[in-house]
Design a protein around this motif. Structure first.
Motif, PDB file in Angstrom:
ATOM      1  N   ALA A  34     -10.097   4.018  -7.236  1.00  0.00           N
ATOM      2  CA  ALA A  34      -9.905   4.710  -5.954  1.00  0.00           C
ATOM      3  C   ALA A  34     -11.093   5.631  -5.690  1.00  0.00           C
ATOM      4  CB  ALA A  34      -8.608   5.507  -5.982  1.00  0.00           C
TER       5      ALA A  34
ATOM      6  N   CYS B 221     -10.119   5.624   1.123  1.00  0.00           N
ATOM      7  CA  CYS B 221     -11.326   5.849   0.332  1.00  0.00           C
ATOM      8  C   CYS B 221     -11.090   6.862  -0.774  1.00  0.00           C
ATOM      9  CB  CYS B 221     -12.473   6.304   1.219  1.00  0.00           C
ATOM     10  SG  CYS B 221     -12.316   7.996   1.804  1.00  0.00           S
TER      11      CYS B 221
ATOM     12  N   THR C  63      -6.407  11.343  -2.853  1.00  0.00           N
ATOM     13  CA  THR C  63      -6.458  11.336  -4.311  1.00  0.00           C
ATOM     14  C   THR C  63      -7.316  12.498  -4.816  1.00  0.00           C
ATOM     15  OG1 THR C  63      -6.240   8.940  -4.236  1.00  0.00           O
ATOM     16  CG2 THR C  63      -6.977   9.903  -6.307  1.00  0.00           C
TER      17      THR C  63
ATOM     18  N   GLU D 285      -4.947  16.152   5.923  1.00  0.00           N
ATOM     19  CA  GLU D 285      -4.680  15.757   7.308  1.00  0.00           C
ATOM     20  C   GLU D 285      -3.466  16.489   7.880  1.00  0.00           C
ATOM     21  OE1 GLU D 285      -4.930  11.639   8.434  1.00  0.00           O
ATOM     22  OE2 GLU D 285      -5.590  11.127   6.418  1.00  0.00           O
TER      23      GLU D 285
ATOM     24  N   ARG E 250     -13.809   2.794  -0.391  1.00  0.00           N
ATOM     25  CA  ARG E 250     -13.351   2.754  -1.769  1.00  0.00           C
ATOM     26  C   ARG E 250     -14.236   1.876  -2.652  1.00  0.00           C
ATOM     27  NH1 ARG E 250      -8.067  -0.295  -2.756  1.00  0.00           N
ATOM     28  NH2 ARG E 250      -9.616  -1.788  -3.401  1.00  0.00           N
TER      29      ARG E 250
HETATM   30  N1  LIG Z   1      -0.041   5.918  -6.766  1.00  0.00           N
HETATM   31  C1  LIG Z   1      -0.941   4.947  -6.481  1.00  0.00           C
HETATM   32  N2  LIG Z   1      -0.867   3.749  -7.096  1.00  0.00           N
HETATM   33  C2  LIG Z   1      -1.734   2.774  -6.822  1.00  0.00           C
HETATM   34  N3  LIG Z   1      -2.737   2.891  -5.952  1.00  0.00           N
HETATM   35  C3  LIG Z   1      -2.874   4.054  -5.294  1.00  0.00           C
HETATM   36  C4  LIG Z   1      -1.971   5.143  -5.528  1.00  0.00           C
HETATM   37  N4  LIG Z   1      -2.346   6.176  -4.738  1.00  0.00           N
HETATM   38  C5  LIG Z   1      -3.418   5.737  -4.052  1.00  0.00           C
HETATM   39  N5  LIG Z   1      -3.751   4.477  -4.384  1.00  0.00           N
HETATM   40  C6  LIG Z   1      -4.870   3.696  -3.869  1.00  0.00           C
HETATM   41  O1  LIG Z   1      -6.031   4.461  -4.012  1.00  0.00           O
HETATM   42  C7  LIG Z   1      -6.859   4.366  -2.856  1.00  0.00           C
HETATM   43  C8  LIG Z   1      -7.140   5.731  -2.285  1.00  0.00           C
HETATM   44  O2  LIG Z   1      -5.925   6.286  -1.783  1.00  0.00           O
HETATM   45  P1  LIG Z   1      -5.876   7.652  -0.981  1.00  0.00           P
HETATM   46  O3  LIG Z   1      -4.485   7.878  -0.595  1.00  0.00           O
HETATM   47  O4  LIG Z   1      -6.545   8.698  -1.763  1.00  0.00           O
HETATM   48  O5  LIG Z   1      -6.758   7.299   0.301  1.00  0.00           O
HETATM   49  P2  LIG Z   1      -7.054   8.223   1.561  1.00  0.00           P
HETATM   50  O6  LIG Z   1      -8.518   8.319   1.667  1.00  0.00           O
HETATM   51  O7  LIG Z   1      -6.285   9.472   1.501  1.00  0.00           O
HETATM   52  O8  LIG Z   1      -6.529   7.296   2.714  1.00  0.00           O
HETATM   53  P3  LIG Z   1      -5.858   7.733   4.111  1.00  0.00           P
HETATM   54  O9  LIG Z   1      -6.958   8.188   4.971  1.00  0.00           O
HETATM   55  O10 LIG Z   1      -5.265   6.465   4.605  1.00  0.00           O
HETATM   56  O11 LIG Z   1      -4.857   8.782   3.810  1.00  0.00           O
HETATM   57  C9  LIG Z   1      -6.135   3.464  -1.899  1.00  0.00           C
HETATM   58  O12 LIG Z   1      -6.708   2.185  -1.982  1.00  0.00           O
HETATM   59  C10 LIG Z   1      -4.721   3.448  -2.387  1.00  0.00           C
HETATM   60  O13 LIG Z   1      -4.138   2.201  -2.136  1.00  0.00           O
END
Ligand SMILES: Nc1ncnc2c1ncn2[C@@H]1O[C@H](COP(=O)(O)OP(=O)(O)OP(=O)(O)O)[C@@H](O)[C@H]1O
Ligand SMILES: [Mg+2]
Lengths: 265, 260, 258
Positions: free
Chosen positions: A28, A50, A54, A165, A216
């Motif tokens: 991730a 991206c 996380t 957000e 990502r």
């Molecule tokens: N608990 C989890 N188990 C498996 N994969 C995960 C988990 N949490 C996040 N991911 C994966 O890790 C990647 C990053 O997730 P994250 O939620 O941090 O993205 P983000 O940048 O916050 O996205 P968004 O803008 O849509 O909120 C994604 O591809 C997501 O599918």
């Protein structure tokens, strides 16, 4: 950059998740470096998925990193605690508590109940919700809920504010009002803020610095200072040439990554 | 406000409708019996049953048997609720406890609880302790299962928020997990309440020595059908009253939930 | 990556981790009983219970009683399904039905129906009739409630589009509302099956000369404790199987459902 002076220092951060069906490791975040200075307002932009959330969860101590170091005030990040406040997109107010009780939740220590109550009431006033102390979250609009969430987070007086957000679910008008309110609060009592957003406009209005992440696995793609004077005037920024230029630049950077993410997906 | 008024109106209508139906059923019963459509031995008239009930009440027989039943019920039920909620939440939060208790519960869960009555009688006899254990066993499984499920599906952002506001594990359990799980736990408790009455009455019928279920069966054996009917009506009334009481408490505890 | 390679062994270990307590309890039961730590009359060894169960089953008597119990459950449950689903649909679609059924159900639901065993005996006899009536009485409500809720929450747009296509109200009820309510109906059916088994065995214990419930209580009275345990095992297996069947049927019927 004097790394040792930074409030938050992230070096080579990587995070892998296990795919639920195949069990394979999915990266991730892949080697992310980031510094946030004390009292700085940093916005985090990047395509969906991206790793923005996380990153915040790692900083909050909810999720552990696969590799890399994360320092806060020079010390490795610990379990979740009141030194770092977090605001989620979906409010996360406790539906079984009134507005007042939600805000009072995180106030503890030696203060007497009356003092705690007074403090919560002051915060509720600060987010303009006087008169709603006894309401339950289900009776509030989205914007009101998010204001309670902000008050609740400020109540335990965190050093660092992590916002994921927080205004994403709000309509444009409410969103604008909330941005102004957040700026007003922050300008009065400057905390270190790491603020995730999808909106280029929002980033330019709020931030001292905007960090753009790659698709990502997320890394830092660009780190751009926002040289606009404070306090920010929302209406003036719409026509400010520097702001216009910045928005165009950020939009171009994000778009590249969105396209890349699609190609990869 | 409008919704509340409408709901109140609906409740009033239901109460009137309910009263009408109860009266209609009683009238039908009286008519069938008095008209000789059914042997009056088998189905005594309402008025006769009511008289028997009154007599039973005044003699102290009915209050004594009801009290003995409710005492067993209350003991077994409340222990089961406490143990069940604690165990269910513990299983949901701690892997080791889940690994130990989970498979055992999965194995016991589908057993019709009635089948446990003979076993309890074998081990604990036919006294109060045995019946309290039967009630306990009937109540605890739905409570554990609902608590386990509810505590395991508490929204993560609630847990994280509480942690970031400084909650330790004990505070988290009490202030967030228990509260968030309460609506589902309450429906498990309602199920447990209903089953507890069923198995209690069954156990009392099987193993004499007092209680309202025993009274029903004993008088059936001796042919005192008037009393049998009076006792059956009392059981029905207890079930109904318990459920009402439960719903009132539940509405209080869950006032923050969007009511249907 | 190395974690992925190690996976199969891991999985097997995980499964063992989830089952060890059951094995432990069974082993403790067996050894405690064999070693004489507990009275073998009160707790015969698990292995002897199984052997006894086998003897009972091959001898045929157990199968007869099993058939008696199943017949009662099937009849009562079948009647409850046949009456409960139409009642639930009717309640969802008609204000009158709703007004009449609401108070009846509010009263009937919490009444412990086993308390009414004498009534069932007096009216439907000591044999099958009383048990079938009790199963019916207890299985009916979960089905009505589930059908009602499923039907009430049918997506209105589905009904409207069916109406726009010229379907009659009756046709809509059977072709749109009922299928839409099926997931909920299966949930209700599962509860109804559970309750039916509870009630039939209880009624057989209290007043019957056949059925597994009777076998169990008779064994208790004659102090044949191995038979008590054997009947308990059989009853548990039946309950387990019945629940599994409902889940399988649900999977078959609801292929379209998530
Ligand atoms: N608990 C989890 N188990 C498996 N994969 C995960 C988990 N949490 C996040 N991911 C994966 O890790 C990647 C990053 O997730 P994250 O939620 O941090 O993205 P983000 O940048 O916050 O996205 P968004 O803008 O849509 O909120 C994604 O591809 C997501 O599918
Ligand atoms: Mg996110």
């Amino acid at each position: 950059m004097a790394a040792s002076a930074a409030k938050i220092v992230v070096r080579g951060l990587a995070k892998e998740f296990a795919d639920r069906t195949t069990g394979r490791a999915v990266p991730a975040i892949g080697g992310l470096d980031l510094d946030v200075l004390a009292r700085e307002f940093v916005c985090l932009l990047g395509p969906s998925g991206c790793g923005k959330s996380t990153l915040l969860y790692v900083l909050g101590g909810f999720v552990s990193a696969t590799a890399g170091t994360v320092l806060i005030d020079g010390k490795p990040v610990g379990p979740p605690g009141p030194d770092r406040g977090i605001i989620f997109q979906e409010y996360a107010l406790f539906p079984w508590l009134t507005v007042l009780d939600n805000v009072m939740y995180g106030i503890r220590g030696a203060a007497s109940p009356a003092e705690r109550r007074a403090r919560a009431e002051a915060l509720i006033a600060k987010v303009h919700l006087n008169g709603f102390e006894g309401h339950y979250p289900r009776h509030l609009s989205g914007g009101m809920k998010q204001r309670v969430a902000i008050a609740r987070t400020l109540a335990h007086d965190p050093d660092i504010l992590l916002a994921d957000e927080p205004f994403g679910a709000l309509d444009t008008q409410t969103r604008t009002l909330m941005q102004e309110e957040l700026l007003r609060i922050w300008e009065a009592d400057r905390k270190t803020i790491l603020f995730v957003t999808h909106s280029v406009e929002e980033a330019v209005i709020l931030a001292d610095r905007v960090v753009v992440m790659t698709a990502r696995p997320g890394r830092i793609k660009a780190d751009i200072a926002v040289p606009l004077p404070r306090p920010r005037d929302y209406d003036a920024l719409v026509r400010d040439p520097v702001a216009i230029e910045l928005r165009a630049e950020l939009w171009r950077l994000v778009k590249e990554e969105v396209v890349r993410a699609r190609g990869a997906g | 406000m409008n919704g509340a008024e409408e709901a109140a109106g609906k409740r009033r209508a239901a109460r009137i409708g309910g009263a009408t139906i109860v009266i209609a059923v009683l009238a039908l019963w009286e008519g069938v019996s008095a008209g000789g459509f059914v042997d009056e031995q088998v189905l005594p008239r309402v008025t006769v049953v009511a008289a028997a009930w009154w007599e039973l009440l005044l003699s102290g027989e009915l209050p004594a048997q009801v009290a003995s039943s409710l005492g067993r019920q209350a003991a077994g039920f409340s222990i089961a609720v406490v143990v069940g909620v604690v165990l269910g939440i513990a299983m949901a939060r701690y892997r080791a406890i889940d690994d130990f208790a989970g498979p055992l519960i999965t194995m016991i869960l589908p057993i019709p609880k009635a089948a446990l009555i003979p076993l309890v009688m074998l081990w604990f006899g036919i006294g109060d302790v045995a019946k309290t254990i039967v009630v306990f066993l009937g109540t605890i499984l739905p409570v554990v299962v609902s608590a386990y499920h509810a505590a395991g599906s508490v929204d993560q952002v609630f847990l994280w928020s509480a942690r970031s506001m400084g909650d330790n594990e004990a505070q988290l359990l009490r202030r967030v997990v228990l509260r968030a799980a309460l609506p589902e736990i309450m429906s498990g408790i309602r199920m447990g309440l209903i089953i507890s009455l069923i198995v209690l009455v069954g156990a009392e019928m099987l193993a004499g020595r007092g209680g309202i279920g025993w009274l029903v069966f004993y008088t059936l054996d001796t042919g005192a059908y008037r009393v049998t009917y009076a006792a059956m009506l009392t059981i029905a009334a207890i079930g109904f009253a318990y459920d009402r009481l439960f719903l009132a408490i539940s509405r209080r505890l869950l006032h923050w939930v969007e009511q249907e | 990556m190395s974690a992925a390679a190690a996976r199969p062994a891991w999985r097997a270990l995980l499964r063992l981790r989830r089952g060890y307590s059951v094995l432990l309890v069974l082993a403790a039961w067996e050894t405690a009983s064999r070693a004489g730590a507990v009275n073998t009359f009160l707790l015969p060894p698990a292995s002897e219970v199984l052997v006894n169960l086998w003897n009972l089953a091959t001898e045929g008597r157990l199968l007869f009683h099993l058939a008696e119990s199943l017949l009662r459950v099937a009849a009562g449950l079948g009647l409850a399904v046949a009456a409960g689903i139409p009642l639930g649909l009717w309640k969802a679609r008609s204000r009158l039905a709703d007004a009449v059924l609401d108070p009846v159900m509010a009263f009937w639901f919490p009444v412990p129906k086993v308390g009414l065993i004498p009534l069932a005996l007096l009216f439907f006899g000591f044999a099958h009739g009383s048990k079938i009536a009790l199963v019916f009485a207890d299985a009916l409500l979960p089905l009505v409630v589930a059908t009602y809720h499923g039907a009430l929450h049918t997506d209105r747009r589905l009904i409207w589009s069916a109406r726009a296509m010229g379907d009659s109200e009756r046709r809509i009820l059977w072709r749109v509302v009922l299928p839409a309510a099926l997931p909920q109906i299966f949930t209700g059916l599962r509860l109804a099956v559970t309750v039916s088994l509870l009630v039939v065995f209880l009624a057989e214990m209290v007043a019957s000369s056949s059925g597994l419930g009777h076998v169990m209580i008779y064994a208790l009275r004659t102090l044949e404790t191995k038979d008590v345990f054997s009947a308990l095992v059989t009853i548990s297996l039946i309950a387990f199987l019945a629940d599994w069947l409902v889940i399988q049927a649900r999977r078959r019927v609801l292929v379209w459902h998530a």
